[in-house]
Motif scaffolding. Structure first.
Motif, mmCIF file in Angstrom:
data_model
loop_
_atom_site.group_PDB
_atom_site.id
_atom_site.type_symbol
_atom_site.label_atom_id
_atom_site.label_comp_id
_atom_site.label_asym_id
_atom_site.label_seq_id
_atom_site.Cartn_x
_atom_site.Cartn_y
_atom_site.Cartn_z
ATOM 1 N N ALA A 127 0.922 -1.129 -0.035
ATOM 2 C CA ALA A 127 0.097 -0.066 0.039
ATOM 3 C C ALA A 127 0.738 1.200 0.041
ATOM 4 O O ALA A 127 1.955 1.131 0.273
ATOM 5 N N LEU A 128 0.245 2.351 -0.391
ATOM 6 C CA LEU A 128 1.077 3.678 -0.580
ATOM 7 C C LEU A 128 0.946 4.322 0.678
ATOM 8 O O LEU A 128 -0.126 4.855 0.811
ATOM 9 N N VAL A 129 1.810 4.224 1.580
ATOM 10 C CA VAL A 129 1.895 4.809 2.697
ATOM 11 C C VAL A 129 3.255 5.241 3.276
ATOM 12 O O VAL A 129 4.130 4.962 2.740
ATOM 13 N N ARG A 130 3.123 6.261 4.112
ATOM 14 C CA ARG A 130 4.628 6.852 4.563
ATOM 15 C C ARG A 130 5.142 5.833 5.836
ATOM 16 O O ARG A 130 4.448 5.682 6.786
ATOM 17 N N PRO A 131 6.216 5.141 5.483
ATOM 18 C CA PRO A 131 6.708 4.274 6.666
ATOM 19 C C PRO A 131 7.377 5.063 7.824
ATOM 20 O O PRO A 131 7.717 6.265 7.759
ATOM 21 N N CYS B 95 9.396 9.945 -0.161
ATOM 22 C CA CYS B 95 10.255 8.879 -1.141
ATOM 23 C C CYS B 95 10.441 7.540 -0.725
ATOM 24 O O CYS B 95 10.405 6.520 -1.394
ATOM 25 N N ALA B 96 10.638 7.449 0.623
ATOM 26 C CA ALA B 96 10.478 5.809 1.293
ATOM 27 C C ALA B 96 9.417 5.269 0.935
ATOM 28 O O ALA B 96 9.562 4.143 0.477
ATOM 29 N N GLY B 97 8.227 5.754 0.983
ATOM 30 C CA GLY B 97 6.928 5.100 0.811
ATOM 31 C C GLY B 97 6.923 4.917 -0.777
ATOM 32 O O GLY B 97 6.394 3.811 -1.064
#
Length: 66
Positions: A3-7, A17-19
């Motif tokens: 899923a597109l989330v911010r880790p 960018c990490a997500g």
């Protein structure tokens, strides 16, 4: 694909960018370099980063879409 989330771990500034790197299966460093190089081109890259920072949920948040 995840899923597109911010880790929560591995962030530099906001985790955008990490997500994106997790979502598309590339390294976070590669995504950061691509973003920095894209900033040399004309366009709204910085505004897009800010929008994703505001719109993407944090990892583990209850509003994260699968």
């Amino acid at each position: 694909m995840s899923a597109l989330v911010r880790p929560r771990h591995g962030r530099m500034i906001a985790g955008v960018c990490a997500g994106l790197a997790d979502r598309f299966g590339i390294s976070a460093t590669t995504m950061r370099v691509i973003f920095l190089l894209s900033c040399l081109l004309p366009g709204p890259q910085f505004l897009l980063y800010l929008a994703l920072w505001l719109l993407l949920p944090n990892e583990g948040s209850t509003k994260a879409a699968v």
